[in-house]
Design an enzyme around this catalytic site. Structure first.
Site, short mmCIF file in Angstrom:
data_model
loop_
_atom_site.label_atom_id
_atom_site.label_comp_id
_atom_site.label_asym_id
_atom_site.label_seq_id
_atom_site.Cartn_x
_atom_site.Cartn_y
_atom_site.Cartn_z
N GLU A 1 8.33 -108.30 -44.23
CA GLU A 1 9.12 -108.77 -43.09
C GLU A 1 8.39 -109.85 -42.30
OE1 GLU A 1 10.71 -105.64 -40.61
OE2 GLU A 1 11.52 -107.08 -39.17
N LYS B 1 11.19 -98.02 -34.94
CA LYS B 1 11.13 -98.81 -36.17
C LYS B 1 10.17 -99.97 -35.98
CE LYS B 1 12.46 -101.97 -39.41
NZ LYS B 1 12.04 -103.38 -39.50
N ASP C 1 0.32 -92.94 -48.01
CA ASP C 1 1.70 -92.51 -48.25
C ASP C 1 2.56 -92.90 -47.05
OD1 ASP C 1 4.07 -91.04 -48.53
OD2 ASP C 1 3.06 -89.34 -49.47
N HIS D 1 11.66 -114.52 -34.46
CA HIS D 1 11.96 -113.97 -35.77
C HIS D 1 12.56 -115.03 -36.67
CE1 HIS D 1 12.28 -110.26 -38.04
NE2 HIS D 1 13.43 -110.71 -38.52
#
Ligand code: NAD
Length: 426
Positions: free
Chosen positions: A86, A264, A280, A378
């Site tokens: 991202e 998030k 993990d 972004h």
């Protein structure tokens, strides 16, 4: 979807080499030569290693690793490798960390390296007495657990505590035993699962019940990493920015719809390091979200307040079950290299850096949202992706991305038109 004439029953697939499997897949789905060539290219993970990590390997996928700069954790500067697909994630950490560098960077701590394994017992008519019977066996339980892993015990880890709960479930009560184990520099899933399996028959014997599940809990709330940082008004650009960020945090604290996105953002930073170090990601993500819902209502993992000097203080506290041994951490050469870049000697040091970066990431997103909006920053980077999607190469990528941002239209259709125009001019 492509025409569905594929037969997924391939006998002996698991016994083939990765190259044979790739050729088999090519034949099975009629994969084009360019795709086969792409998948057959050696990446930074050699296929031999990959083939020993998971099953039915044909290839590996490369994800960019970026380095977060300006990060100071407990007085020590650290360069942090982040693996993410991202855009903006790495840049956000660099910016946020720079803004608190002079006010001390990130202060971190860790509650410990304890993992929990659960043993599910059903079918006892006297669950409360069964609970007590299990608790009476603490010494025996400690002996069985430690007997499973003498190496861990030598390293200072092993059994630490015992909890037994009676929970009301559909179909009747269950007696749930928690064994709490210090797994030191291992994430510890295999370690505690082995102990739980070894212990299970004795629990059935002591209680007369039937044991079903024996597995760790990913709600690793005895392995919490914590980070704290202070951003002065000068560093963040004044009271209005600070108050906007506090309001954004309060929104997340009050509303699960917002909290999901807020968290998030934290995980953008957290998962990138977890992945870069071969840990993990799902274990850490499951831990994060279950911890965020521990009160019964899902909420923010971080907090923001104003301190006595008027500065913004952010904190993050979340489960961080990561290790330096076990899983892919020791096997994947890039994971080893990532750990060397950070210079960490213990799993807790790694966990604390991850918490610091999670907080930095969160700060970056909140600040952008409370000021210019997320899209401005972004989209500048996203425009590079869009430019590449429509076929820009070399310096066309930069030029086309700039045009898209200036037009405030970071869209593929616009990018294709503008690329054609660029090429026409050239
Ligand atoms: P592991 O069993 O491979 O390694 C842990 C062992 O390494 C310890 O038991 C110990 O004997 C030894 N060891 C050597 N040096 C050590 C040190 N300094 N500190 C601690 N132990 C040391 O791995 P693990 O960490 O038990 O398991 C991790 C793996 O389990 C991950 O790949 C994870 O994906 C997987 N897993 C996860 C889940 C889950 O999260 N629900 C379930 C099953 C498996």
């Amino acid at each position: 979807m492509m025409s569905n004439t594929v037969n997924s029953r391939i006998s002996g697939f698991h016994k083939m080499t990765p190259a044979e499997r790739l050729a088999t897949v090519q034949r099975a789905v009629g994969l084009d030569g360019a795709s086969v060539e792409q998948l057959g290219k050696p990446g930074s993970l050699d296929l031999h290693t990959a083939d020993h990590m998971i099953e039915n390997v044909i290839s590996s996928i490369s994800i960019p690793i970026g380095i977060a700069t300006n990060v100071k954790v407990d007085g020590r500067d650290v360069l942090v490798p982040m693996a993410t697909e991202e855009s903006s994630v790495v840049a956000a950490v660099c910016n946020s960390a720079r803004q608190c560098y002079d006010s001390g960077g990130f202060i971190t701590s860790m509650s410990g390296t304890l993992m929990i394994a659960q043993i599910q017992l059903v079918g006892v008519s006297d669950p409360k007495a069964a609970r007590i019977r299990i608790l009476e066996q603490r010494d025996k339980i400690e002996e069985v657990c430690n007997g499973c892993d003498p190496m861990l015990v030598r390293l200072g880890g092993g059994f630490r505590d015992l909890e037994v709960r009676v929970i009301e479930a559909e179909g009747g009560p269950m007696v749930i035993t928690h064994i709490i184990v210090d797994t030191r520099d291992a994430m510890g899933a295999n370690t505690v699962n082995t102990m739980a399996e070894r212990l299970a028959p004795s629990i059935a014997e002591w209680t007369g019940g039937k044991v079903y599940l024996r597995i760790l809990s990913n709600l690793a709330d005895r392995r919490l990493a914590r980070a704290r940082a202070t951003w002065t008004l000068d560093a963040i650009g004044g009271e209005a920015v600070r108050d906007g960020m506090i309001s954004a945090y309060r929104f997340a604290a009050a509303d699960p719809y917002r909290a999901a996105t807020h968290n998030k953002g934290i995980m953008n930073g957290v998962s990138a390091i977890v992945l870069a170090t071969g840990n993990d990601t799902r274990a850490v993500e499951a831990g994060a979200h279950s911890f965020a819902a521990r009160s019964g209502r899902y909420t923010s993992l971080s907090t923001y307040e104003v301190d006595a000097d008027g500065s913004l203080v952010g904190t993050l506290e979340m489960p961080m079950p990561v290790g330096l041994v076990g899983g892919a951490t020791k096997v994947h050469p890039s994971a080893q290299a990532a750990l060397k870049i950070m210079g960490v000697a213990t799993a807790s040091e790694l966990a604390r850096i991850i918490a610091a970066v999670g907080l930095a990431q969160n700060f970056g997103a909140l600040k952008a949202l409370a000021t210019v909006g997320i899209q401005q920053g972004h989209m500048a980077l996203h425009a590079h992706n869009v430019a590449m999607v429509v076929g820009a190469v070399g310096d066309e990528v930069q030029r086309l991305a700039k045009i898209l941002v200036e037009k405030r239209q970071v869209r593929q259709d616009v990018a294709a038109e503008e690329l054609a125009r660029l090429r026409g001019e050239g």
